[in-house]
Design a protein around this motif. Structure first.
Motif, mmCIF file in Angstrom:
data_model
loop_
_atom_site.group_PDB
_atom_site.id
_atom_site.type_symbol
_atom_site.label_atom_id
_atom_site.label_comp_id
_atom_site.label_asym_id
_atom_site.label_seq_id
_atom_site.Cartn_x
_atom_site.Cartn_y
_atom_site.Cartn_z
ATOM 1 N N GLU A 410 -6.586 4.114 -10.499
ATOM 2 C CA GLU A 410 -6.668 3.418 -11.779
ATOM 3 C C GLU A 410 -5.303 2.969 -12.280
ATOM 4 O O GLU A 410 -5.175 1.914 -12.907
ATOM 5 C CB GLU A 410 -7.321 4.336 -12.825
ATOM 6 C CG GLU A 410 -8.802 4.563 -12.601
ATOM 7 C CD GLU A 410 -9.421 5.375 -13.724
ATOM 8 O OE1 GLU A 410 -8.728 5.597 -14.736
ATOM 9 O OE2 GLU A 410 -10.587 5.781 -13.595
ATOM 10 N N GLU A 411 -4.267 3.786 -12.021
ATOM 11 C CA GLU A 411 -2.941 3.422 -12.521
ATOM 12 C C GLU A 411 -2.374 2.191 -11.817
ATOM 13 O O GLU A 411 -1.363 1.632 -12.245
ATOM 14 C CB GLU A 411 -1.961 4.594 -12.377
ATOM 15 C CG GLU A 411 -1.797 5.120 -10.962
ATOM 16 C CD GLU A 411 -2.757 6.266 -10.667
ATOM 17 O OE1 GLU A 411 -2.415 7.098 -9.815
ATOM 18 O OE2 GLU A 411 -3.839 6.318 -11.282
ATOM 19 N N ASN A 412 -3.015 1.767 -10.723
ATOM 20 C CA ASN A 412 -2.582 0.564 -10.015
ATOM 21 C C ASN A 412 -3.506 -0.617 -10.292
ATOM 22 O O ASN A 412 -3.661 -1.516 -9.467
ATOM 23 C CB ASN A 412 -2.527 0.832 -8.507
ATOM 24 C CG ASN A 412 -1.499 1.891 -8.145
ATOM 25 O OD1 ASN A 412 -0.417 1.937 -8.739
ATOM 26 N ND2 ASN A 412 -1.822 2.750 -7.196
ATOM 27 N N ASN A 413 -4.131 -0.643 -11.473
ATOM 28 C CA ASN A 413 -5.107 -1.694 -11.782
ATOM 29 C C ASN A 413 -4.470 -3.064 -11.950
ATOM 30 O O ASN A 413 -5.171 -4.074 -12.019
ATOM 31 C CB ASN A 413 -5.930 -1.328 -13.019
ATOM 32 C CG ASN A 413 -5.048 -1.042 -14.242
ATOM 33 O OD1 ASN A 413 -3.869 -1.352 -14.237
ATOM 34 N ND2 ASN A 413 -5.639 -0.454 -15.265
ATOM 35 N N GLU A 414 -3.137 -3.134 -12.030
ATOM 36 C CA GLU A 414 -2.477 -4.444 -12.125
ATOM 37 C C GLU A 414 -2.630 -5.242 -10.837
ATOM 38 O O GLU A 414 -2.455 -6.457 -10.833
ATOM 39 C CB GLU A 414 -0.991 -4.259 -12.447
ATOM 40 C CG GLU A 414 -0.698 -3.928 -13.899
ATOM 41 C CD GLU A 414 0.783 -3.991 -14.207
ATOM 42 O OE1 GLU A 414 1.384 -5.063 -13.995
ATOM 43 O OE2 GLU A 414 1.344 -2.972 -14.627
ATOM 44 N N ILE A 415 -2.919 -4.551 -9.749
ATOM 45 C CA ILE A 415 -3.059 -5.251 -8.464
ATOM 46 C C ILE A 415 -4.163 -6.300 -8.554
ATOM 47 O O ILE A 415 -4.003 -7.428 -8.056
ATOM 48 C CB ILE A 415 -3.365 -4.234 -7.344
ATOM 49 C CG1 ILE A 415 -2.132 -3.348 -7.097
ATOM 50 C CG2 ILE A 415 -3.762 -4.951 -6.053
ATOM 51 C CD1 ILE A 415 -2.361 -2.257 -6.086
ATOM 52 N N SER A 416 -5.266 -5.967 -9.193
ATOM 53 C CA SER A 416 -6.373 -6.919 -9.303
ATOM 54 C C SER A 416 -5.969 -8.153 -10.100
ATOM 55 O O SER A 416 -6.517 -9.245 -9.895
ATOM 56 C CB SER A 416 -7.580 -6.245 -9.965
ATOM 57 O OG SER A 416 -7.254 -5.806 -11.282
ATOM 58 N N ILE A 417 -4.997 -7.986 -10.990
ATOM 59 C CA ILE A 417 -4.495 -9.141 -11.757
ATOM 60 C C ILE A 417 -3.607 -10.018 -10.878
ATOM 61 O O ILE A 417 -3.761 -11.245 -10.844
ATOM 62 C CB ILE A 417 -3.716 -8.656 -12.997
ATOM 63 C CG1 ILE A 417 -4.633 -7.838 -13.913
ATOM 64 C CG2 ILE A 417 -3.104 -9.836 -13.740
ATOM 65 C CD1 ILE A 417 -3.913 -7.191 -15.081
ATOM 66 N N SER A 430 9.833 -10.536 -11.372
ATOM 67 C CA SER A 430 10.851 -9.542 -11.042
ATOM 68 C C SER A 430 10.236 -8.261 -10.506
ATOM 69 O O SER A 430 10.738 -7.671 -9.545
ATOM 70 C CB SER A 430 11.697 -9.227 -12.284
ATOM 71 O OG SER A 430 10.875 -8.766 -13.356
ATOM 72 N N LYS A 431 9.139 -7.803 -11.104
ATOM 73 C CA LYS A 431 8.496 -6.585 -10.643
ATOM 74 C C LYS A 431 6.993 -6.797 -10.536
ATOM 75 O O LYS A 431 6.349 -7.213 -11.493
ATOM 76 C CB LYS A 431 8.778 -5.425 -11.599
ATOM 77 C CG LYS A 431 10.217 -4.934 -11.585
ATOM 78 C CD LYS A 431 10.398 -3.709 -12.468
ATOM 79 C CE LYS A 431 11.829 -3.191 -12.415
ATOM 80 N NZ LYS A 431 12.013 -1.992 -13.276
ATOM 81 N N VAL A 432 6.472 -6.491 -9.357
ATOM 82 C CA VAL A 432 5.029 -6.577 -9.125
ATOM 83 C C VAL A 432 4.602 -5.293 -8.414
ATOM 84 O O VAL A 432 5.013 -5.040 -7.280
ATOM 85 C CB VAL A 432 4.658 -7.799 -8.257
ATOM 86 C CG1 VAL A 432 3.151 -7.832 -8.028
ATOM 87 C CG2 VAL A 432 5.136 -9.083 -8.909
ATOM 88 N N PRO A 433 3.809 -4.451 -9.059
ATOM 89 C CA PRO A 433 3.458 -3.137 -8.491
ATOM 90 C C PRO A 433 2.360 -3.210 -7.436
ATOM 91 O O PRO A 433 1.239 -2.728 -7.639
ATOM 92 C CB PRO A 433 2.998 -2.350 -9.722
ATOM 93 C CG PRO A 433 2.417 -3.391 -10.626
ATOM 94 C CD PRO A 433 3.242 -4.648 -10.413
ATOM 95 N N LEU A 434 2.669 -3.824 -6.291
ATOM 96 C CA LEU A 434 1.681 -3.925 -5.217
ATOM 97 C C LEU A 434 1.648 -2.626 -4.422
ATOM 98 O O LEU A 434 2.685 -2.056 -4.091
ATOM 99 C CB LEU A 434 2.019 -5.095 -4.298
ATOM 100 C CG LEU A 434 1.992 -6.488 -4.932
ATOM 101 C CD1 LEU A 434 2.353 -7.541 -3.902
ATOM 102 C CD2 LEU A 434 0.631 -6.780 -5.555
ATOM 103 N N MET A 435 0.442 -2.195 -4.071
ATOM 104 C CA MET A 435 0.260 -0.907 -3.402
ATOM 105 C C MET A 435 -0.923 -0.994 -2.447
ATOM 106 O O MET A 435 -1.982 -1.522 -2.795
ATOM 107 C CB MET A 435 -0.005 0.161 -4.457
ATOM 108 C CG MET A 435 -0.043 1.570 -3.935
ATOM 109 S SD MET A 435 1.594 2.291 -4.016
ATOM 110 C CE MET A 435 1.247 3.933 -3.401
#
Length: 640
Positions: A410-417, A430-435
């Motif tokens: 859940e804490e990586n939900n920015e990936i779907s964005i 500058s920062k994209v939290p891809l995992m």
């Protein structure tokens, strides 16, 4: 003292009146002189280390003993390492221990470093280690070391640093350029071990020193980050406040305590703003600072519960390195415990590169980093995973036992964005939290090699490379510097004159461990007949860090060899600067002299490779990214 304090506060902070007890006056005076007294202590008792941190001159040089890994290879054993949200605000992910690790023990399993050469890339710059740190300073004119796992995922905290990396081993994993088409396609820098420098409790985030200059250079971007001195000063100030409370607290009202604490913070904001930021607002909380230490108090989540780590983190010690079972693959990743079907083998953050910006200025080949990236044939985007050991997972299209997917936490939900955003917006951010997650496709047994299907395009490219491959010219007798140095370790070094008759391999040169310092003991012996520069003579001396830091390994030309009465051999050599030491003025031998060093012992001389002679610079060596599955690669990222 009372008069001085009143005058200082009125003049410095423009207060019209100031009333205080003798206890408050004493406390404030201690704070006023802290800056001066602490600087004096540093000048008398400490020195600045190579990484910019303070080193006490009483620090032990005791070698950390070798040991087994902190965790055992049992499926029922507590996970030894977790990848989870860092306790440092805005620092992204960090590494945590799942078990108690005693001082000197190895943390996790050894990993690899992938060397990038002659490339100007901001992402690589932010995540790479200096070539001196990995023994790659002779690889090229400009070198960056991407050390996956604990070398890239560990954050730094000047007050809590508790691990350090050791030098890697350097070898080709048996892939000789005359017989193996895979030579130059893998990194030769491996077995990078990380050891703890103090006892680390279970649940602790681990930190490594980036060098305090790293934070100083980024203050405009990161803001004022407290350094080691600031934490020491905060502890000193907290002790002074605690003494005040012991002596005067019982006769001081809560309102007065609040006033005094506000005044203390005001004074420190002017004198030492970082120290002021570390102090609590309430005087009664100072005891907590002293109990934990200001560094730990500033990062309360730097020790997490195991339940929190199991819920929010990825277990990342499920693999270890070993010789791959696949010919020409070099090293591989092997399971350390039984992994059930559908279970997570690892999770990994991803760095983003644009392929046209991941190029080398060298004419020999593309960057080796390319082989460790995921890519897609319809995109110029490259994704570099850097969790422990994931770079050693080899290709197998017939029976892969892992597959990748986007993070499901859940804490990586920015990936779907981000997977819905355009390529241009992605690469400019500058920062994209891809995992991504590596998931077991079936049950994996302990000791079994981990395989991933790299895709049909990668497999076709590799088959074509093998089919068309021919050994490089004059490669039959090629020998790596590390291999040759081991073969010659008991042999005397030939002088320059002797090498004219009996030369060493043409890809190698001699190098000497030597720390240059301007000294009164230097003397001009003569003048060079050709360029008329003075020949400056210096006697070799073994210094504390000489053999523990490649910063002091320099090219040298052996002029003569002599033998002492006890049979020990000593050498005289002209010593030169490293390719990139123009940035290190203190250690730079002036170009207005020939610097000749006498009395060099045999163990201070070794062999290194000439720049661009290593396998990763071979023209035509295999380069191709790992295929990212088309089913989960975003359509918006396809720009080709």
């Amino acid at each position: 003292f009372f008069w001085f304090t009143n005058i200082y506060v009125r003049e410095r902070f423009h207060m019209k009146t100031f009333r205080t007890s003798n206890g408050t006056t004493t406390l404030l005076l201690q704070l006023l002189i802290t800056n001066i007294s602490y600087r004096h202590v540093i000048a008398e008792n400490c020195e600045v280390g190579l990484d910019g941190t303070l080193l006490d001159d009483k620090t032990s040089d005791e070698t950390i003993p070798a040991s087994k890994n902190a965790s055992t290879e049992s499926e029922n054993e507590q996970c030894g390492l977790y990848l989870a949200q860092s306790s440092i605000p805005n620092a992204g992910l960090g590494i945590y221990t799942g078990v108690h690790v005693p001082k000197g023990k190895r943390l996790g399993n050894p990993d690899v470093c992938v060397v990038a050469t002659d490339v100007e890339n901001d992402v690589i710059y932010e995540y790479s280690w200096h070539p001196y740190d990995i023994g790659a300073e002779f690889e090229a004119e400009s070198v960056s070391g991407l050390c996956t796992g604990l070398g890239m995922a560990v954050n730094s905290h000047s007050g809590l640093n508790n691990v350090e990396n050791e030098f890697p081993l350097i070898d080709s994993a048996g892939l000789h350029r005359y017989t193996h088409p895979g030579a130059g396609a893998i990194t030769y820098y491996h077995n990078v071990e990380t050891r703890v420098t103090t006892d680390v409790p279970a649940g602790s985030e681990v930190f490594i020193s980036y060098g305090e200059q790293w934070f100083v250079e980024r203050e405009a971007e990161l803001g004022p980050i407290p350094l080691q001195m600031d934490y020491a000063l905060t502890d000193h100030v907290s002790e002074a406040i605690e003494l005040y409370l012991d002596d005067y607290g019982h006769q001081t009202s809560e309102e007065s305590k609040e006033h005094v604490m506000k005044l203390v913070r005001t004074i420190l904001t002017d004198l030492m703003p970082k120290v002021s930021s570390l102090l609590p607002e309430k005087m009664e909380d100072v005891s907590e600072v002293l109990a934990a230490g200001s560094a730990r108090y500033s990062a309360p989540d730097s020790i997490r519960s195991l339940d929190w780590l199991q819920t929010n983190g990825y277990c990342i010690d499920n693999m270890k390195a070993g010789p791959s079972t696949i010919p020409d693959a070099g090293r591989g990743a092997f399971a350390t415990r039984r992994i059930q079907e559908g279970a997570l083998v690892s999770g990994s953050p991803l760095l983003r590169f644009e392929r046209d910006k991941l190029v080398t200025n060298s004419v020999f080949s593309e960057q080796l980093v390319l082989n460790y990236c995921f890519g897609h044939p319809q995109s110029t985007l490259l994704l570099f995973p850097y969790a422990p050991l994931v770079g050693l997972i080899n290709h197998n299209s017939k029976s892969p036992n892992v597959e990748i997917r986007w993070s499901t936490k859940e804490e990586n939900n920015e990936i779907s964005i981000w997977t819905k955003r355009s390529y241009n917006r992605l690469v400019k951010a500058s920062k994209v939290p891809l995992m991504i997650e590596y998931v077991a496709k079936r049950e994996i047994q302990p000791g079994e090699e981990i395989f991933l299907d790299y895709g049909a395009e990668w497999e076709a490219a590799w088959k074509e490379h093998v089919q068309n491959w021919t050994p490089p010219a004059d490669s039959k007798d090629y020998v790596m510097a590390t291999t040759f140095a081991k073969l010659m370790e008991d042999q005397p070094i030939r002088t320059g004159g002797e090498q004219e008759e009996d030369p060493y391999p043409e890809n190698l040169i001699t190098a000497c461990y030597y720390e240059y310092e301007e000294s009164d003991e230097q003397y001009a012996d003569a003048e060079d007949e050709e360029d008329h520069l003075p020949i400056i003579m210096q006697v070799w001396e073994e210094t504390d860090l000489l053999f523990t830091c490649h910063h002091y390994l320099r090219p040298c030309f052996i002029l003569s060899r002599g033998e002492e009465e006890d049979g020990e051999t000593f050498y005289t050599a002209e010593v030169f600067n490293l390719p990139d030491t123009t940035q290190d003025g203190v250690d730079l031998i002036p170009d207005t002299e020939h610097h000749v060093v006498t009395d060099i012992p045999r163990h201070a001389i070794t062999f290194v490779e000439l720049m661009y002679e290593g396998d990763q610079h071979l023209e035509g060596s295999f380069r191709h990214p790992i295929g990212f599955p088309d089913l989960i690669f975003p359509e918006t990222w396809k720009n080709v």
